[in-house]
Design a protein around this motif. Structure first.
Motif, mmCIF file in Angstrom:
data_model
loop_
_atom_site.group_PDB
_atom_site.id
_atom_site.type_symbol
_atom_site.label_atom_id
_atom_site.label_comp_id
_atom_site.label_asym_id
_atom_site.label_seq_id
_atom_site.Cartn_x
_atom_site.Cartn_y
_atom_site.Cartn_z
ATOM 1 N N TYR A 59 -1.175 -3.370 -7.466
ATOM 2 C CA TYR A 59 -2.211 -4.232 -7.207
ATOM 3 C C TYR A 59 -1.728 -5.432 -6.022
ATOM 4 O O TYR A 59 -2.334 -6.080 -5.488
ATOM 5 N N VAL A 60 -0.588 -5.771 -6.560
ATOM 6 C CA VAL A 60 0.244 -6.913 -5.642
ATOM 7 C C VAL A 60 1.095 -6.693 -4.576
ATOM 8 O O VAL A 60 1.031 -6.891 -3.490
ATOM 9 N N THR A 61 2.307 -5.989 -5.173
ATOM 10 C CA THR A 61 3.469 -5.794 -4.268
ATOM 11 C C THR A 61 3.118 -4.893 -3.275
ATOM 12 O O THR A 61 3.347 -5.157 -2.144
ATOM 13 N N LYS A 62 2.606 -3.659 -3.544
ATOM 14 C CA LYS A 62 2.357 -2.629 -2.554
ATOM 15 C C LYS A 62 1.085 -2.372 -2.310
ATOM 16 O O LYS A 62 0.603 -2.056 -1.214
ATOM 17 N N GLY A 63 0.316 -2.637 -3.139
ATOM 18 C CA GLY A 63 -1.155 -2.532 -3.026
ATOM 19 C C GLY A 63 -1.887 -1.121 -2.785
ATOM 20 O O GLY A 63 -2.829 -1.184 -2.160
ATOM 21 N N THR A 64 -1.083 -0.047 -3.333
ATOM 22 C CA THR A 64 -1.263 1.278 -2.925
ATOM 23 C C THR A 64 -2.892 1.702 -3.757
ATOM 24 O O THR A 64 -3.501 2.649 -3.223
ATOM 25 N N ILE A 65 -3.245 0.861 -4.644
ATOM 26 C CA ILE A 65 -4.334 1.316 -5.542
ATOM 27 C C ILE A 65 -5.633 1.287 -4.755
ATOM 28 O O ILE A 65 -6.601 1.990 -5.067
ATOM 29 N N TYR A 66 -5.645 0.262 -3.952
ATOM 30 C CA TYR A 66 -7.039 -0.070 -3.650
ATOM 31 C C TYR A 66 -7.833 0.851 -2.892
ATOM 32 O O TYR A 66 -8.944 1.308 -3.116
ATOM 33 N N ARG A 67 -7.219 1.663 -1.767
ATOM 34 C CA ARG A 67 -7.770 2.969 -1.203
ATOM 35 C C ARG A 67 -8.234 3.788 -2.088
ATOM 36 O O ARG A 67 -9.471 4.371 -2.050
ATOM 37 N N HIS A 68 -7.197 4.437 -3.053
ATOM 38 C CA HIS A 68 -7.620 5.218 -3.966
ATOM 39 C C HIS A 68 -8.813 4.705 -4.995
ATOM 40 O O HIS A 68 -9.687 5.393 -5.402
ATOM 41 N N PHE A 69 -8.731 3.426 -5.379
ATOM 42 C CA PHE A 69 -9.668 3.152 -6.425
ATOM 43 C C PHE A 69 -11.303 3.110 -5.539
ATOM 44 O O PHE A 69 -12.280 3.536 -6.128
#
Length: 285
Positions: free
Chosen positions: A62-72
């Motif tokens: 959620y913070v360092t890479k932020g990869t979850i937002y698009r998939h979320f």
């Protein structure tokens, strides 16, 4: 004029914190036991990682890479759109079935067949029909969410209060007015119960379709981490699915509280006071 402070009502923030505090303490104790069990080797970290590792994975996602937002966002969209389609079809068929008994006799068997067919078994067929994009995930979400909404809505609409209907007819209400002003409001509690179930099952359908074949979505992200044996990130992604489910469920709970307000005494009293104020204002004019 003396300033006398009134005692706090049981529903204040202090009372709420007093109720939540034991649950927070128990949760913290369980996390501590879990952490110590992993650190001491009682639990293998490859199978069940320590809570500190999961928190680190959440921070990275959620913070360092932020990869979850698009998939979320993709999974959330698939679940909501699929639910909207499934709910629209289910409510339409339920209303038609309640108004016309022969229609119900012909539609209900097909709805039951659709319900007893496992959703996972339908996944390859739906992917073949709709392709590997977002369409197949939306379609499976719509199919899985359809039945609970259809059954609850139909059950609510066919439950009839003869005494109230007789009262409506005595004041000259037509069949359409009885249906709109009596049967529909009476069916709303069951309708919203079905919508809550359908909304969460729509999320299940979207995620199952992502597990089967997809390139984006929370389900895909969790599968990737599991294949890499990165269980901390996999569990962090699973918690993200839980967050989506909670957002969907409590959004419907909010609508239920606002629309079916008469089931809750405080909401009913507030609505009555608002109508009384509006009436007094109109009479004052």
């Amino acid at each position: 004029m003396s300033d006398v402070s009134s005692p706090k009502a049981p529903g204040t923030a202090d009372h709420l914190m007093f109720r939540i505090l034991p649950h927070l303490v128990l949760f913290a104790v369980l996390l501590l036991i879990w952490e110590m069990a992993v650190r001491t080797g009682i639990i293998t970290s490859i199978i069940i990682p320590a809570p500190s590792k999961i928190i680190g994975a959440i921070w990275e996602l959620y913070v360092t890479k932020g990869t979850i937002y698009r998939h979320f966002f993709i999974t959330f969209t698939e679940a909501v759109v699929g639910f909207a389609i499934g709910a629209g079809v289910a409510v339409t068929l339920a209303v038609c079935s309640a108004l016309w008994d022969p229609f119900k006799r012909y539609v209900s068997p097909y709805a039951i067949v659709l319900n007893v067919t496992p959703g996972i078994a339908l996944t390859p067929i739906i992917i073949a029909w709709f392709g590997y994009g977002m369409g197949s995930k939306i379609a499976l979400a719509a199919v899985i969410s359809f039945f609970p909404i259809f059954v609850n809505t139909l059950t609510g609409l066919i439950q009839r209060d003869e005494d109230r209907e007789e009262l409506f007819r005595s004041i000259g209400a037509t069949d359409a007015q009885i249906f709109r002003k009596l049967r529909v409001p009476a069916a709303l509690p069951l309708l919203f119960a079905g919508l809550k179930i359908g909304l969460t099952t729509a999320l299940i359908g979207a995620v199952v379709a992502e597990f089967a074949q997809a390139t984006d979505g929370v389900g895909v992200l969790m599968s990737r981490f599991s294949f890499q044996l990165n269980m901390a990130a996999s569990l962090a992604t699973l918690l993200s699915m839980t967050v989506i489910g909670l957002i969907l469920f409590y959004s419907m709970e909010f609508l239920d509280d606002r629309i079916v307000f008469w089931r809750r005494e405080s909401r009913g009293a507030a609505a009555s006071r608002a109508k009384a104020r509006a009436w007094k204002s109109r009479m004052g004019q």
